[in-house]
Design a protein around this motif. Structure first.
Motif: not given
Length: 105
Positions: A81-88, A93-94
């Motif tokens: 979940k942490r990694q997925d939130d970071h990717r999102r 931002d992009e």
């Protein structure tokens, strides 16, 4: 009576819990080594069970098999979940940057 001294992290956790409860959201406290069923894990991620199983089979989330059942540790699920939130956040931002470059405020 003696004053109760709590670490800052504990106070922040309690404040977060109270904020969620005050907003009418359910709150669960789960030990990091707790093993979850696929349905419990899917519920925590707010996804369908078949979608979660796809993540497991793709190697996105660590799990183990007990007989014919998959078990996911809470720590593995929260790491995903942490990694997925970071990717999102990176994607958002992009998109914001692209919108600004194209003059779409």
């Amino acid at each position: 009576s003696e004053p109760l001294i709590l670490p800052r992290e504990a106070v922040e956790l309690l404040a977060s819990l109270l904020a969620h409860l005050g907003a009418g959201r359910a709150v669960s406290v789960v030990p990091s080594d707790a093993e979850l069923t696929t349905q419990q894990a899917a519920d925590m991620l707010n996804v369908s069970r078949p979608f979660l199983i796809g993540l497991l089979e793709a190697g996105e989330i660590e799990y183990r098999t007990v007989g014919t059942h998959r078990r996911i540790t809470a720590s593995s699920l929260l790491e995903y979940k942490r990694q997925d939130d970071h990717r999102r956040r990176l994607v958002a931002d992009e998109l914001t940057q692209l919108g600004q470059e194209m003059g779409m405020n």
